[in-house]
Design a protein around this motif. Sequence first.
Motif, PDB file in Angstrom:
ATOM      1  N   ARG A  55       1.016  -0.948  -0.196  1.00 40.48           N
ATOM      2  CA  ARG A  55       0.337  -0.194  -0.525  1.00 40.48           C
ATOM      3  C   ARG A  55       0.735   1.444   0.317  1.00 40.48           C
ATOM      4  NH1 ARG A  55      -3.651  -1.637   5.101  1.00 40.48           N
ATOM      5  NH2 ARG A  55      -1.245  -2.543   5.586  1.00 40.48           N
ATOM      6  N   SER A  56       1.955   1.347   0.519  1.00 36.21           N
ATOM      7  CA  SER A  56       3.152   2.312   0.654  1.00 36.21           C
ATOM      8  C   SER A  56       3.902   2.002  -0.235  1.00 36.21           C
ATOM      9  CB  SER A  56       3.986   2.436   1.811  1.00 36.21           C
ATOM     10  OG  SER A  56       4.658   1.564   2.304  1.00 36.21           O
ATOM     11  N   TRP A  57       4.546   1.384  -0.644  1.00 35.72           N
ATOM     12  CA  TRP A  57       5.946   1.391  -1.351  1.00 35.72           C
ATOM     13  C   TRP A  57       5.428   0.198  -2.945  1.00 35.72           C
ATOM     14  CZ3 TRP A  57       6.137  -4.064  -0.006  1.00 35.72           C
ATOM     15  CH2 TRP A  57       6.365  -4.650   0.408  1.00 35.72           C
ATOM     16  N   GLY A  58       4.113  -0.353  -3.271  1.00 36.08           N
ATOM     17  CA  GLY A  58       3.752  -0.433  -4.410  1.00 36.08           C
ATOM     18  C   GLY A  58       4.125  -2.594  -4.564  1.00 36.08           C
ATOM     19  N   THR A  59       4.160  -2.912  -5.943  1.00 33.53           N
ATOM     20  CA  THR A  59       4.153  -4.471  -5.830  1.00 33.53           C
ATOM     21  C   THR A  59       5.651  -4.778  -5.804  1.00 33.53           C
ATOM     22  OG1 THR A  59       4.949  -3.803  -7.909  1.00 33.53           O
ATOM     23  CG2 THR A  59       2.059  -4.006  -7.382  1.00 33.53           C
ATOM     24  N   VAL A  60       5.824  -5.919  -5.389  1.00 28.01           N
ATOM     25  CA  VAL A  60       7.068  -6.546  -5.331  1.00 28.01           C
ATOM     26  C   VAL A  60       7.538  -7.485  -6.608  1.00 28.01           C
ATOM     27  CG1 VAL A  60       8.164  -8.346  -3.768  1.00 28.01           C
ATOM     28  CG2 VAL A  60       6.700  -7.201  -2.558  1.00 28.01           C
ATOM     29  N   SER A  61       8.635  -7.106  -7.179  1.00 29.96           N
ATOM     30  CA  SER A  61       8.881  -8.026  -8.147  1.00 29.96           C
ATOM     31  C   SER A  61       9.518  -9.724  -7.628  1.00 29.96           C
ATOM     32  CB  SER A  61      10.088  -7.377  -8.841  1.00 29.96           C
ATOM     33  OG  SER A  61      11.170  -7.474  -7.654  1.00 29.96           O
ATOM     34  N   SER A  62       9.120 -10.235  -8.695  1.00 36.83           N
ATOM     35  CA  SER A  62       9.053 -12.158  -8.289  1.00 36.83           C
ATOM     36  C   SER A  62      10.292 -11.528  -7.711  1.00 36.83           C
ATOM     37  CB  SER A  62       9.202 -12.844  -9.179  1.00 36.83           C
ATOM     38  OG  SER A  62       9.504 -12.149 -10.082  1.00 36.83           O
ATOM     39  N   ASP A  63      11.682 -11.486  -7.658  1.00 38.92           N
ATOM     40  CA  ASP A  63      12.666 -11.640  -7.850  1.00 38.92           C
ATOM     41  C   ASP A  63      13.635 -11.138  -6.548  1.00 38.92           C
ATOM     42  OD1 ASP A  63      12.848  -8.667  -8.664  1.00 38.92           O
ATOM     43  OD2 ASP A  63      15.320  -8.752  -9.620  1.00 38.92           O
ATOM     44  N   MET A  64      11.919 -10.228  -5.661  1.00 41.62           N
ATOM     45  CA  MET A  64      12.570  -9.887  -4.191  1.00 41.62           C
ATOM     46  C   MET A  64      11.541 -11.034  -3.308  1.00 41.62           C
ATOM     47  SD  MET A  64      14.263  -6.689  -4.691  1.00 41.62           S
ATOM     48  CE  MET A  64      13.480  -5.962  -3.064  1.00 41.62           C
ATOM     49  N   VAL A  65      11.152 -11.653  -3.862  1.00 46.43           N
ATOM     50  CA  VAL A  65      10.262 -12.936  -3.202  1.00 46.43           C
ATOM     51  C   VAL A  65      12.025 -13.752  -2.856  1.00 46.43           C
ATOM     52  CG1 VAL A  65       9.023 -14.847  -3.102  1.00 46.43           C
ATOM     53  CG2 VAL A  65       7.999 -12.463  -4.177  1.00 46.43           C
ATOM     54  N   VAL A  66      11.934 -13.788  -1.584  1.00 47.02           N
ATOM     55  CA  VAL A  66      13.104 -14.929  -0.511  1.00 47.02           C
ATOM     56  C   VAL A  66      13.116 -16.373  -0.719  1.00 47.02           C
ATOM     57  CG1 VAL A  66      14.770 -15.320   0.601  1.00 47.02           C
ATOM     58  CG2 VAL A  66      14.031 -13.072   0.218  1.00 47.02           C
ATOM     59  N   GLY A  67      10.966 -16.507  -0.419  1.00 39.98           N
ATOM     60  CA  GLY A  67      10.784 -17.801  -0.207  1.00 39.98           C
ATOM     61  C   GLY A  67       9.356 -17.873   0.591  1.00 39.98           C
ATOM     62  N   LYS A  68       8.804 -19.306   0.563  1.00 38.76           N
ATOM     63  CA  LYS A  68       7.971 -19.311   1.307  1.00 38.76           C
ATOM     64  C   LYS A  68       7.813 -19.492   2.681  1.00 38.76           C
ATOM     65  CE  LYS A  68       3.128 -21.556   0.382  1.00 38.76           C
ATOM     66  NZ  LYS A  68       2.375 -23.135  -0.283  1.00 38.76           N
ATOM     67  N   ALA A  69       7.211 -19.296   4.264  1.00 39.05           N
ATOM     68  CA  ALA A  69       7.836 -19.366   4.835  1.00 39.05           C
ATOM     69  C   ALA A  69       6.566 -20.281   5.346  1.00 39.05           C
ATOM     70  CB  ALA A  69       6.945 -17.723   6.089  1.00 39.05           C
ATOM     71  N   VAL A  70       6.825 -21.317   5.771  1.00 39.77           N
ATOM     72  CA  VAL A  70       5.648 -21.925   6.198  1.00 39.77           C
ATOM     73  C   VAL A  70       5.929 -23.134   7.461  1.00 39.77           C
ATOM     74  CG1 VAL A  70       6.633 -24.079   4.052  1.00 39.77           C
ATOM     75  CG2 VAL A  70       8.460 -23.965   5.720  1.00 39.77           C
ATOM     76  N   ILE A  71       6.757 -22.791   7.861  1.00 40.58           N
ATOM     77  CA  ILE A  71       6.615 -23.188  10.274  1.00 40.58           C
ATOM     78  C   ILE A  71       7.118 -22.128  10.626  1.00 40.58           C
ATOM     79  CG2 ILE A  71       7.794 -25.124  11.354  1.00 40.58           C
ATOM     80  CD1 ILE A  71       7.590 -27.155   8.788  1.00 40.58           C
ATOM     81  N   VAL A  72       6.715 -22.311  12.213  1.00 43.00           N
ATOM     82  CA  VAL A  72       6.643 -21.262  13.101  1.00 43.00           C
ATOM     83  C   VAL A  72       7.643 -22.554  14.280  1.00 43.00           C
ATOM     84  CG1 VAL A  72       6.594 -19.479  15.092  1.00 43.00           C
ATOM     85  CG2 VAL A  72       5.456 -19.285  12.868  1.00 43.00           C
ATOM     86  N   PHE A  73       9.037 -22.084  13.931  1.00 48.30           N
ATOM     87  CA  PHE A  73       9.907 -23.115  14.708  1.00 48.30           C
ATOM     88  C   PHE A  73      10.329 -22.740  16.583  1.00 48.30           C
ATOM     89  CE2 PHE A  73      12.966 -21.839  12.282  1.00 48.30           C
ATOM     90  CZ  PHE A  73      14.237 -21.612  12.839  1.00 48.30           C
ATOM     91  N   TRP A  74       9.615 -21.095  16.752  1.00 47.45           N
ATOM     92  CA  TRP A  74      10.965 -20.759  17.945  1.00 47.45           C
ATOM     93  C   TRP A  74       9.930 -19.847  18.388  1.00 47.45           C
ATOM     94  CZ3 TRP A  74      13.952 -23.730  21.306  1.00 47.45           C
ATOM     95  CH2 TRP A  74      14.608 -23.160  22.334  1.00 47.45           C
ATOM     96  N   PRO A  75       9.085 -19.024  19.193  1.00 44.18           N
ATOM     97  CA  PRO A  75       9.267 -19.995  20.682  1.00 44.18           C
ATOM     98  C   PRO A  75       8.782 -21.801  20.002  1.00 44.18           C
ATOM     99  CG  PRO A  75       8.576 -18.080  20.378  1.00 44.18           C
ATOM    100  CD  PRO A  75       8.663 -18.354  19.512  1.00 44.18           C
ATOM    101  N   VAL A  76       9.030 -22.449  20.982  1.00 42.69           N
ATOM    102  CA  VAL A  76       8.281 -23.989  21.112  1.00 42.69           C
ATOM    103  C   VAL A  76       6.588 -24.032  21.002  1.00 42.69           C
ATOM    104  CG1 VAL A  76       8.523 -26.438  22.032  1.00 42.69           C
ATOM    105  CG2 VAL A  76      11.218 -24.954  21.214  1.00 42.69           C
ATOM    106  N   ASN A  77       7.168 -22.895  22.124  1.00 44.53           N
ATOM    107  CA  ASN A  77       4.862 -22.982  22.179  1.00 44.53           C
ATOM    108  C   ASN A  77       4.374 -22.623  21.543  1.00 44.53           C
ATOM    109  OD1 ASN A  77       5.953 -20.467  22.798  1.00 44.53           O
ATOM    110  ND2 ASN A  77       5.546 -20.181  24.943  1.00 44.53           N
ATOM    111  N   ALA A  78       5.227 -21.559  20.720  1.00 46.48           N
ATOM    112  CA  ALA A  78       4.695 -20.657  19.550  1.00 46.48           C
ATOM    113  C   ALA A  78       4.613 -21.554  18.031  1.00 46.48           C
ATOM    114  CB  ALA A  78       4.887 -19.858  19.274  1.00 46.48           C
ATOM    115  N   TRP A  79       5.037 -23.258  17.766  1.00 47.60           N
ATOM    116  CA  TRP A  79       5.337 -23.838  16.979  1.00 47.60           C
ATOM    117  C   TRP A  79       3.954 -24.247  16.439  1.00 47.60           C
ATOM    118  CZ3 TRP A  79       3.419 -28.353  14.279  1.00 47.60           C
ATOM    119  CH2 TRP A  79       4.580 -28.746  13.076  1.00 47.60           C
TER     120      TRP A  79
END
Length: 182
Positions: free
Chosen positions: A141-165
């Motif tokens: 909304r403030s800096w516009g779209t993100v080009s595909s080469d700016m995408v690092v990767g897909k976030a898949v799991i929260v692994f820390w802290p353990v109680n938030a897994w």
Amino acid sequence: MKRSHFTREIIELIAITLLLFIVIRFIIHGYHMQSTSMQPEISSDAYIMVNRTSYMFGGPQRGDAVVVHYPPNPNIDVMARIVGLPGDVIKTDSTHLTINGVVLQEPYVQKAFNPEAREWKVPANSYFVLNDNRPMTDDSRSWGTVSSDMVVGKAVIVFWPVNAWKIINNYPSVFSQVKDNH
């Protein structure tokens, strides 16, 4: 005979070590969430596992939580949710997000907020990303779209802290009514 067995074990150990190094270094990356941009889904100070190869054979989908290089400073990585694909028309008013004419009902957004009514058309090879914590407007909304080469990767799991897994939810049902606009 025993010497060749020992040599084989050493070679296997080296091969396994190299394979683990490649997986950890190039495929999966740990990311330390240091902002409130994805609350309440992901807390600040959480550690996230990011799959860097998830988009090698197919592009991102609406709802994917991703790590991207921050457009104002590409040396910094931030996390956001992809809501717009190439060709999509995104509209906002003070409390709603509309994609290709479909108003979204977003259960991952605690407080709906858009500073202004606006419309964007997502260009080819780009994505429109928003924070789950919508009052924090440092996103497309403030800096516009993100080009595909700016995408690092897909976030898949929260692994820390353990109680938030947990496995990170992409909310496919939220985006199921949105038709591609290209």
